[in-house]
Enzyme design. Structure first.
Site, PDB file in Angstrom:
ATOM      1  N   ASN A  42      -3.291  -4.564   8.136  1.00 58.76           N
ATOM      2  CA  ASN A  42      -3.750  -4.994   6.819  1.00 58.76           C
ATOM      3  C   ASN A  42      -4.373  -6.383   6.929  1.00 58.76           C
ATOM      4  O   ASN A  42      -3.958  -7.217   7.728  1.00 58.76           O
ATOM      5  CB  ASN A  42      -2.632  -4.952   5.781  1.00 58.76           C
ATOM      6  N   CYS A  53      -6.093  -2.269   3.525  1.00 55.16           N
ATOM      7  CA  CYS A  53      -4.862  -1.743   4.104  1.00 55.16           C
ATOM      8  C   CYS A  53      -5.047  -1.405   5.582  1.00 55.16           C
ATOM      9  O   CYS A  53      -6.162  -1.147   6.040  1.00 55.16           O
ATOM     10  CB  CYS A  53      -4.433  -0.483   3.364  1.00 55.16           C
ATOM     11  N   GLU A  55      -4.198   1.298   7.133  1.00 52.12           N
ATOM     12  CA  GLU A  55      -4.665   2.669   7.317  1.00 52.12           C
ATOM     13  C   GLU A  55      -6.183   2.757   7.214  1.00 52.12           C
ATOM     14  O   GLU A  55      -6.849   3.383   8.046  1.00 52.12           O
ATOM     15  CB  GLU A  55      -4.027   3.602   6.281  1.00 52.12           C
TER      16      GLU A  55
END
Length: 132
Positions: A42, A53, A55
């Site tokens: 992040n 983020c 991901e």
């Protein structure tokens, strides 16, 4: 590579987190079909809406390297007291590149990690119909 090994890569990625505001480091590791692992962390910003983020960082890195299909995802949140899954925005982005049966392991550490499928995390993904 198994999910435990992938989780270890995510935990390593969390150490690179830029999270001076939340103090909540997150690392992600995406396993590609060819066995390559791409990680992300992040990256916060004073304008919190511009934070990215872990991901999505990993997904964007993977796509920029030419990957379009993911085999598994691991998310490490070492400062959490319980398993923290991906946010809604990340779930949406992940479903663009990974099928519902893609395994996702997430947690503060491997002992408390949870394994779900992307379809379990985002069960009513109707937007794939737009691509047809």
């Amino acid at each position: 590579m198994n999910l435990k090994e992938l989780f270890e890569k995510a935990a390593e990625a969390s150490e690179k987190s830029y999270s001076p505001y939340s103090h909540f480091p997150v690392g992600a590791a995406l396993l590609m079909e060819d066995g390559t692992v791409i990680t992300g962390c992040n990256v916060e910003n004073r304008s919190y809406g511009l934070t990215n983020c872990a991901e999505r960082t990993a997904v964007f890195k993977a796509v920029s390297e030419g990957y379009r299909t993911f085999k598994a995802l691991a998310i490490a949140t070492p400062e959490a007291d319980y398993p923290v899954g991906p946010c809604g925005a990340c779930r949406q982005v992940l479903t663009e590149f990974a099928p519902a049966e893609t395994p996702v392991i997430f947690g503060p550490d491997i002992e408390r990690a949870v394994v779900k499928t992307l379809g379990e995390l985002y069960p009513f993904d109707s937007l794939h119909e737009l691509a047809d």
